[in-house]
Design an enzyme around this catalytic site. Structure first.
Site, PDB file in Angstrom:
ATOM      1  N   THR A 181       0.885  -1.177   0.000  1.00 55.93           N
ATOM      2  CA  THR A 181       0.000   0.000   0.000  1.00 55.93           C
ATOM      3  C   THR A 181       0.915   1.218   0.000  1.00 55.93           C
ATOM      4  O   THR A 181       1.361   1.643  -1.046  1.00 55.93           O
ATOM      5  CB  THR A 181      -0.975  -0.014   1.186  1.00 55.93           C
ATOM      6  OG1 THR A 181      -0.265  -0.235   2.389  1.00 55.93           O
ATOM      7  CG2 THR A 181      -2.002  -1.104   1.007  1.00 55.93           C
ATOM      8  N   THR A 217      -1.542  -1.806   8.216  1.00 58.63           N
ATOM      9  CA  THR A 217      -1.463  -3.131   8.729  1.00 58.63           C
ATOM     10  C   THR A 217      -0.204  -3.826   8.328  1.00 58.63           C
ATOM     11  O   THR A 217       0.348  -3.547   7.283  1.00 58.63           O
ATOM     12  CB  THR A 217      -2.646  -3.906   8.106  1.00 58.63           C
ATOM     13  OG1 THR A 217      -3.807  -3.336   8.618  1.00 58.63           O
ATOM     14  CG2 THR A 217      -2.578  -5.354   8.398  1.00 58.63           C
ATOM     15  N   GLU A 224       7.595   4.084   8.508  1.00 59.32           N
ATOM     16  CA  GLU A 224       7.250   5.402   7.981  1.00 59.32           C
ATOM     17  C   GLU A 224       8.280   6.449   8.382  1.00 59.32           C
ATOM     18  O   GLU A 224       8.480   6.714   9.563  1.00 59.32           O
ATOM     19  CB  GLU A 224       5.858   5.795   8.471  1.00 59.32           C
ATOM     20  CG  GLU A 224       4.794   4.922   7.821  1.00 59.32           C
ATOM     21  CD  GLU A 224       3.451   5.048   8.471  1.00 59.32           C
ATOM     22  OE1 GLU A 224       2.474   4.653   7.834  1.00 59.32           O
ATOM     23  OE2 GLU A 224       3.370   5.534   9.620  1.00 59.32           O
ATOM     24  N   SER A 256      -5.732  18.411   3.286  1.00 57.57           N
ATOM     25  CA  SER A 256      -5.499  19.850   3.135  1.00 57.57           C
ATOM     26  C   SER A 256      -6.483  20.611   4.008  1.00 57.57           C
ATOM     27  O   SER A 256      -7.396  20.046   4.573  1.00 57.57           O
ATOM     28  CB  SER A 256      -5.661  20.240   1.687  1.00 57.57           C
ATOM     29  OG  SER A 256      -6.940  19.838   1.241  1.00 57.57           O
TER      30      SER A 256
END
Lengths: 411, 411
Positions: A159, A196, A283, A411
């Site tokens: 993903t 996940t 991340e 945004s």
């Protein structure tokens, strides 16, 4: 949302995993969230394939996780469906009906009982998936199944991962080659909409489901259960192992078979490699960190202390800043709530002793320690001096990239 | 390191706290870490002052915390010394000797027993403080003690706080005014080198040390113990309450005195206000968030779930991004390890119902919820539907500012 740059910790190349007899796969576009994007993986296993699994302990587990939990005791698998774009978690009774519908479609396409189909879904939480999008898609995919290349399913389940994750192992029993291939996705609780860790391992070893389950449950502890990116546990975490049994060796039917241990070790190698790849795609990660704790009153206590260090935002931001801030490690040990004696505590960064017996080490070298922090792979070791318990937790640093990925996309 | 901008959540003005009879203070420059900077606060209490305290539960508590822990059972206080620039934590036996030396100097300057001096220190961990820097400084400070203005000690204890934190309450017993003044410092585990929540409360109420301790221990639970900025607990957290006894009312000598409850409530108001100010100065904070959990099996369980939500990096980054990502709240409930039934779970953002009975609420209004997220003070409420347990935890969002403050300061 701008594209996320590939992790600086990505591998230079990907392994060319061999074919495993008894498994074929195809990917497809079901348009679950976006058009013109591969979002579905279908895997087919030959009759006789056994299965084991480890699922999220979240009290809010997804419908797909619940379906796997219901089907695992049967011990048999013929199909696996994975989709991205929608985790179908927290979608109530309708969510349960939708995964059952997907299982029914897959069972029809593969000609097997729906109770032998497993499903994993990732993506946004709280939105009911439109299961009718799978109508036709799985039938069509079933007509073009292949056994190679394995990078294809690895890519299909990505993903916001910045690179595909594959690992394999090959064993020999009685001069017969036995293969284990694994793929995984995950980069923490992947943004933008929550995600996940998913991992699927396939072997041609003939092995009973209960033995496979025992080995998987054992070896997940020091692999996937020993990593943390951001301390957040998904509603959809799923690890499944499938054994097609096609290798021409005697089946393992009991844990007391001495081959079970060898097979388990190879399985661990695959799981560990996939787990580390997941951390390295954490991340915003720029460094991989191994946190070792030794001398604790028990392994469990050592694990909880290592986890407290690896989850500490202050430790992780210090590492991002290449700051040899071992005081924050002391802080994290202190807050873990586990037995610790300040005056017996020693800390090493790599081989450099920074603290000993409750104070800064006599030979502490700030310059050498700062230089060490510039590395990409860091080892922090805490010695408690209380007992024999030890554990290692693997994590990454906490950077602006994490905030950007998780906080900046609206945004 | 560039100056940290003042928190957008800073108060518009500061309360003008009244004088409290029996306490005087002065600030000084001891040059502990930097020259020409106020880094020491000395407070003097008249004879007869009682004291109570709540100290960090860290297993690696600092030497100053250990000294407070040793002196608190005496129940009497004559002096308080607070310094920034060095927390003197994790400095072994020499650290213990150094705080004792500081206590001795203060005792001499104030003409009191060293066992009635309390010390709080913040700053870098693992560096022995040079206690000789206090020689002369405390003597000199003791010659210019004042009772006003209270913003002076509040400012003197700041480290990377972006605004001073003061709160007060005034009660009346038998037409006599009783005052409670409090100051605090802290903005999480303040950078750059690890720090601490410190808070000092002074009242002129005559109250026995054990009653004051009982009230302080009770009311810290829903104030300072209910806030989290980054989940990291300091080695030096210190909350001390001093009662000079100068108000001309009958002393409170027992918890069964009905005035103890009234006094306790006013004490709570001061503690709560200081705790909220601390969250509002959380590192990088742009929003204050109150996480309410109700319907849990117990208050303790509700607290742990609220803490899991308030500590979740994914929840906190979503709030920073003004993203109504209630799926991450579901995730955090699921990972808390506490009793929860997905299908009974409801979630509100402010008054807006976003999830009900385990799925998205029928009337969910994405636009209204997104508009709500633009506010500066947010309320998240999770209803578990299992029992009567409830709790609230106060936190702030997780922004680039946090990473900058904690990770970027070394070149």
């Amino acid at each position: 949302m701008a594209a996320i740059p590939v992790s600086p910790l990505a591998p230079q190349s990907y392994p060319d995993l061999p074919e495993i007899a008894g498994v074929r796969f195809a990917t497809a576009e079901a348009g679950i969230k976006y058009k013109n994007r591969t979002d579905v993986l279908l895997m087919e296993f030959d009759e006789g394939t056994t299965v084991a699994g480890v699922l999220t302990r979240s009290k809010c587990s997804s419908a797909a996780v619940d379906l796997c939990r219901a089907n695992l005791p049967g011990g048999k698998a013929r199909g696996l469906v994975v989709n991205s774009g929608n985790s179908n978690a927290f979608t109530g009774m309708k969510g349960r009906e939708s995964v059952q519908h997907i299982a029914d479609i897959a069972a029809k396409a593969l000609g097997c009982p729906a109770s032998e189909v497993f499903i994993a879904q990732t993506g946004v939480i709280g939105e009911l998936i439109d299961a009718s999008k799978f109508d036709g898609v799985l039938d069509q995919a079933a007509t073009r199944m292949n056994a190679l290349p394995w990078i294809e399913p690895a890519k299909a389940i990505m993903t916001t991962d910045t690179f595909p994750k594959l690992a394999g192992a090959v064993l020999e029993f009685d001069d017969v080659e036995v293969r284990i291939n694994g793929i995984a996705k995950g980069s923490g609780m992947i943004a933008p909409d929550m995600a996940t860790m998913l991992s699927f391992v396939v072997t041609d070893m003939p092995i009973a489901a209960d033995v496979l389950q025992a080995l998987l449950s054992e070896h997940v502890q020091k692999s996937f259960n020993s990593i943390t990116v951001d301390s957040d546990t998904s509603t959809s975490d799923t690890l499944l192992a499938f054994a097609t049994g096609k290798a021409q060796v005697e089946p393992i039917t009991s844990l007391s078979d001495p081959r079970a241990q060898f097979f388990g070790e190879a399985l661990f190698d695959v799981l560990f490699e996939l787990a580390i790849l997941t951390v390295r795609d954490g991340e915003g990660a720029t460094k991989q960190v191994s946190v070792h704790v030794e001398g604790a009153v028990s392994d469990e206590s050592a694990f909880r202390i290592a986890k407290a260090i690896a989850d500490s935002p202050l430790v992780k931001t210090a590492i991002a800043g290449e700051d040899a801030n071992w005081g924050r490690v002391v802080m994290a040990v202190g807050k873990a709530g586990e037995p610790a004696d300040r005056d017996k505590l020693s800390i090493r960064f790599g081989d450099l002793l920074v603290a000993k017996d409750g104070e800064r080490a006599a030979g502490y070298d700030e310059k050498a320690t700062s230089a060490y922090m510039k590395g990409e792979d860091l080892e922090l070791t805490v010695s408690l001096g209380l007992g024999e318990g030890s554990a290692t937790v693997y994590t990454c640093d906490l950077t602006h990239g994490y905030i950007t990925i998780n906080g900046d996309y609206r945004s």
